[in-house]
Design an enzyme around this catalytic site. Sequence first.
Site, mmCIF file in Angstrom:
data_model
loop_
_atom_site.group_PDB
_atom_site.id
_atom_site.type_symbol
_atom_site.label_atom_id
_atom_site.label_comp_id
_atom_site.label_asym_id
_atom_site.label_seq_id
_atom_site.Cartn_x
_atom_site.Cartn_y
_atom_site.Cartn_z
ATOM 1 N N GLU A 176 0.847 -1.187 0.000
ATOM 2 C CA GLU A 176 0.000 0.000 0.000
ATOM 3 C C GLU A 176 0.882 1.236 0.000
ATOM 4 O OE1 GLU A 176 -2.294 -0.491 3.564
ATOM 5 O OE2 GLU A 176 -0.690 0.225 4.866
ATOM 6 N N HIS A 236 -3.992 2.826 7.529
ATOM 7 C CA HIS A 236 -2.871 2.487 8.388
ATOM 8 C C HIS A 236 -2.014 3.699 8.712
ATOM 9 C CE1 HIS A 236 -3.071 -1.935 6.904
ATOM 10 N NE2 HIS A 236 -3.798 -1.764 7.984
#
Length: 298
Positions: free
Chosen positions: A211, A249
């Site tokens: 990511e 995150h």
Amino acid sequence: MAIYLTKESKVLVQGMTGAEGMKHTRRMIASGTNVVGGVNPRKAGRTVDFDDRAVPVFGSVAEGVEATGADTTVVFVPPAFARAAVVEAADARIPLAVVITEGIPVHDAVAFHAYARRQGTRVIGPNCPGLITPGQSNAGIIPADITKPGRIGLVSKSGTLTYQLMYELRDIGFSTCVGIGGDPVIGTTHIDCLTAFENDPDTDLVVLIGEIGGDAEERAATHIRAHVTKPVVAYIAGFTAPEGKTMGHAGAIVSGSSGTAQAKKEALEAVGVRVGSTPTETARLVLDRLADRERDGQ
């Protein structure tokens, strides 16, 4: 075979008697995990019943290791106590600590990772779903019923994308799936898992999920070029993420051109990794690569 976790693994659960610990310990046991004990100094000496199984509670990880031979611990304690929990596990020389807890301060994570490394304890996480070797053992919160044993290895920053790719490829199955977590500081990296899967004779192909944020995927690409002979297929989340904004995150933040999904995609494709634009396309690329291997007689 598998990486890090097998049917022989003996698992302790730190925080087993809390709500999350109880729920997921029950799920781990139901999926075949050999949970040998929990750890809670205030409830030491008791047992907890999970359906037809009574699991003892120990006052410390060291006591649990001495009594059971445990080689794995799963940490469900609140963020304020996570550092002490990992240090305790490392002091007991337990080989593998799986830290599910999210919201751990970065300075605590830095400290316990460094300490665990010195003590010879591998940490997976924090802020991760754990890992599963389907049909053998499940340490964490990954649903055990969405896949089956197979020959694909999976390493992922994202918990939910771990589940989705497991489901998309459920008819093929996995050797081991590892959710490494998406915090800025984690104990086990893409490169660690790529190395382990490369050395695992029962893994034919690796799926890498990354990511935005940081340079872990670019470093993984450099490692793949030099050290990985097995095919790798990847998916990178965050192509539409706005610059400078944390997405999900704590480590998923883009600053300028650094850490963008496009940069990661280009780095991986430059070393022969096929990168899907969606999880479903990524699954199709996996099937294509497996078909290529079969045609080549591998």
